[in-house]
Design a protein around this motif. Sequence first.
Motif, PDB file in Angstrom:
ATOM      1  N   LEU A  63     -12.448 -17.322  62.872  1.00 57.27           N
ATOM      2  CA  LEU A  63     -12.231 -18.437  61.953  1.00 57.27           C
ATOM      3  C   LEU A  63     -11.997 -17.967  60.524  1.00 57.27           C
ATOM      4  O   LEU A  63     -12.652 -17.051  60.032  1.00 57.27           O
ATOM      5  N   ILE A  64     -11.049 -18.626  59.874  1.00 58.11           N
ATOM      6  CA  ILE A  64     -10.795 -18.449  58.442  1.00 58.11           C
ATOM      7  C   ILE A  64     -10.986 -19.807  57.785  1.00 58.11           C
ATOM      8  O   ILE A  64     -10.455 -20.817  58.253  1.00 58.11           O
ATOM      9  N   ILE A  65     -11.775 -19.837  56.721  1.00 57.58           N
ATOM     10  CA  ILE A  65     -12.067 -21.091  56.030  1.00 57.58           C
ATOM     11  C   ILE A  65     -11.384 -21.072  54.672  1.00 57.58           C
ATOM     12  O   ILE A  65     -11.573 -20.144  53.875  1.00 57.58           O
ATOM     13  N   VAL A  66     -10.584 -22.094  54.411  1.00 57.10           N
ATOM     14  CA  VAL A  66      -9.882 -22.224  53.129  1.00 57.10           C
ATOM     15  C   VAL A  66     -10.498 -23.392  52.372  1.00 57.10           C
ATOM     16  O   VAL A  66     -10.601 -24.501  52.904  1.00 57.10           O
ATOM     17  N   THR A  67     -10.917 -23.151  51.151  1.00 60.02           N
ATOM     18  CA  THR A  67     -11.534 -24.191  50.329  1.00 60.02           C
ATOM     19  C   THR A  67     -10.875 -24.218  48.952  1.00 60.02           C
ATOM     20  O   THR A  67     -10.286 -23.228  48.522  1.00 60.02           O
ATOM     21  N   PRO A  68     -10.971 -25.334  48.238  1.00 61.96           N
ATOM     22  CA  PRO A  68     -10.443 -25.374  46.872  1.00 61.96           C
ATOM     23  C   PRO A  68     -11.305 -24.512  45.950  1.00 61.96           C
ATOM     24  O   PRO A  68     -12.514 -24.383  46.161  1.00 61.96           O
ATOM     25  N   LEU A  69     -10.692 -23.941  44.956  1.00 59.73           N
ATOM     26  CA  LEU A  69     -11.442 -23.197  43.959  1.00 59.73           C
ATOM     27  C   LEU A  69     -12.179 -24.183  43.073  1.00 59.73           C
ATOM     28  O   LEU A  69     -11.585 -25.120  42.533  1.00 59.73           O
ATOM     29  N   GLN A  70     -13.498 -24.011  42.921  1.00 62.59           N
ATOM     30  CA  GLN A  70     -14.265 -24.909  42.071  1.00 62.59           C
ATOM     31  C   GLN A  70     -13.944 -24.608  40.610  1.00 62.59           C
ATOM     32  O   GLN A  70     -14.100 -23.468  40.161  1.00 62.59           O
ATOM     33  N   GLY A 263       0.275 -12.118  39.642  1.00 63.51           N
ATOM     34  CA  GLY A 263      -0.717 -11.794  38.612  1.00 63.51           C
ATOM     35  C   GLY A 263      -1.686 -12.917  38.335  1.00 63.51           C
ATOM     36  O   GLY A 263      -2.758 -12.678  37.751  1.00 63.51           O
ATOM     37  N   GLU A 264      -1.359 -14.142  38.756  1.00 56.50           N
ATOM     38  CA  GLU A 264      -2.262 -15.269  38.559  1.00 56.50           C
ATOM     39  C   GLU A 264      -3.263 -15.355  39.714  1.00 56.50           C
ATOM     40  O   GLU A 264      -2.975 -14.946  40.841  1.00 56.50           O
ATOM     41  N   ASP A 265      -4.448 -15.884  39.412  1.00 49.83           N
ATOM     42  CA  ASP A 265      -5.489 -16.006  40.432  1.00 49.83           C
ATOM     43  C   ASP A 265      -5.197 -17.163  41.383  1.00 49.83           C
ATOM     44  O   ASP A 265      -4.602 -18.175  40.991  1.00 49.83           O
ATOM     45  N   ASP A 266      -5.644 -16.990  42.634  1.00 53.65           N
ATOM     46  CA  ASP A 266      -5.507 -18.065  43.618  1.00 53.65           C
ATOM     47  C   ASP A 266      -6.441 -19.217  43.264  1.00 53.65           C
ATOM     48  O   ASP A 266      -7.492 -19.024  42.651  1.00 53.65           O
ATOM     49  N   ASP A 267      -6.036 -20.430  43.656  1.00 56.77           N
ATOM     50  CA  ASP A 267      -6.914 -21.591  43.485  1.00 56.77           C
ATOM     51  C   ASP A 267      -7.414 -22.076  44.852  1.00 56.77           C
ATOM     52  O   ASP A 267      -7.791 -23.220  45.022  1.00 56.77           O
ATOM     53  N   PHE A 268      -7.451 -21.148  45.822  1.00 56.75           N
ATOM     54  CA  PHE A 268      -7.850 -21.508  47.195  1.00 56.75           C
ATOM     55  C   PHE A 268      -8.550 -20.306  47.843  1.00 56.75           C
ATOM     56  O   PHE A 268      -7.958 -19.573  48.607  1.00 56.75           O
ATOM     57  N   PRO A 269      -9.800 -20.069  47.591  1.00 61.07           N
ATOM     58  CA  PRO A 269     -10.478 -18.941  48.234  1.00 61.07           C
ATOM     59  C   PRO A 269     -10.414 -19.036  49.757  1.00 61.07           C
ATOM     60  O   PRO A 269     -10.635 -20.110  50.314  1.00 61.07           O
ATOM     61  N   THR A 270     -10.077 -17.934  50.417  1.00 63.22           N
ATOM     62  CA  THR A 270     -10.104 -17.883  51.878  1.00 63.22           C
ATOM     63  C   THR A 270     -11.228 -16.952  52.308  1.00 63.22           C
ATOM     64  O   THR A 270     -11.408 -15.877  51.730  1.00 63.22           O
ATOM     65  N   GLN A 271     -11.972 -17.374  53.318  1.00 67.60           N
ATOM     66  CA  GLN A 271     -13.110 -16.595  53.811  1.00 67.60           C
ATOM     67  C   GLN A 271     -12.892 -16.247  55.265  1.00 67.60           C
ATOM     68  O   GLN A 271     -12.727 -17.126  56.112  1.00 67.60           O
ATOM     69  N   ASN A 272     -12.868 -14.959  55.528  1.00 67.37           N
ATOM     70  CA  ASN A 272     -12.737 -14.449  56.882  1.00 67.37           C
ATOM     71  C   ASN A 272     -14.141 -14.228  57.425  1.00 67.37           C
ATOM     72  O   ASN A 272     -14.860 -13.344  56.965  1.00 67.37           O
ATOM     73  N   LEU A 273     -14.565 -15.039  58.388  1.00 66.23           N
ATOM     74  CA  LEU A 273     -15.941 -14.964  58.868  1.00 66.23           C
ATOM     75  C   LEU A 273     -16.270 -13.631  59.513  1.00 66.23           C
ATOM     76  O   LEU A 273     -17.421 -13.184  59.475  1.00 66.23           O
TER      77      LEU A 273
END
Length: 413
Positions: A63-70, A263-273
């Motif tokens: 599973l990979i979880i994609v969430t909005p950047l707080q 060069g810009e930061d993502d606004d959607f962190p992805t987490q590889n479980l």
Amino acid sequence: MSGASPAEIVRFAAGAIIAHPLRSGLTSLGVVIGVAAVVMMTSIGLGAQKRVTDTISGLGSNLIIVTPLQPRTAGGVMGGAGSSQSLSDADTVAIQRQVQGAAAVAPSVTGMAQVTADGANWNTSIVGVTPDYLEARDLTVASGRMFDDRDARQGRKVAVLGPTVVTQLWGEADPIGKRIRIRGAPFEVVGVLGSKGQSSFGRDQDDLILAPLETVRSRIIGRRIKADNVQTIYVKAVSEEELATVQEEIDAVLRAEHKIQPGEDDDFPTQNLASILEASRAAIGAFTVLLAAIAAVSLVVGGVGIMNIMLVAVTERTREIGLRMALGARRRDVLTQFALESVALSLVGGLIGLGIGLLGAAGIAAIGNWPFALPVWAIPVALGFSSLVGLVFGAYPAWRAARLDPIEALRRE
């Protein structure tokens, strides 16, 4: 008198230990504490690793979880969960179309609400999802069915309940086809999820209701998010080997969708479980080794205690040693006897410590609702190390005893 036989040497060593039970017990005490501490620390560390593994694995496999950047406020403080709305239905569609290794893509939104049915009520999580959510999160339907895409397109108010919700509202009765009300809106129960029980951290994974994504957005969450926003996107890779590739593809697709420049930061962190699980295992494994190493110091202290007591024993039994050697006992017989006494004291202490350690670890697991686990190598290593401690720290007293001059020993008062 010729040299003593191995049986006689063992008998002499056992007799010396039995003749002084209190001293023998105190001599072994350090080893008892050391082995018990090593076993308990190892069990606790492995139990912690199992708890973390169960918790992360319970979220779903591959599973990979994609969430909005707080977002951060002006003072640099992170916003609360759901305060950012950078993910949308368009992102879900883009991942479904462009990421080849994705077996299931499931957007979701979550809100809390009170549910009423037949005079009963219960406060629970209402999760708005698509049918792919079951595959992404490795969930099953125990009875009834999961709502489908047609239900979602028609805007039907249908729900699939977790077992805890069913129990709280109807007890043991079959809920399929019954009506519930969520914030005044009637929903038809079409299915019941298979039980997943409590997570390792005590959260009830069966206390939730699944409903169509659009219905939950419009009826439950309302104005708190935009009409096409989602709070989380769950992506299940086709295999564990594809996880890293799928994660990279998701990053590339969403950067393009969100028009993020190089060069810009993502606004959607992805987490590889899988990577989170591996990092957690490594950290806890290192911590377990550290705990066991600290506990092993007790074994060394116990070994020093054995050496001191055995040196005292040599002094006390000087005349006995001299008499045995005068009657024909060889130096190696005396050396073997004292070495056996030392190893026996240490090994008996190891066995007692092993029992105490296992009982202590099981007690901690029972009191703290902690998984009881013990690696297969812990028992032989603990006993082997305790015997080694006895042999190493008993070597010098045994050598001292063997080097005594028989005539001088007989003269000693």
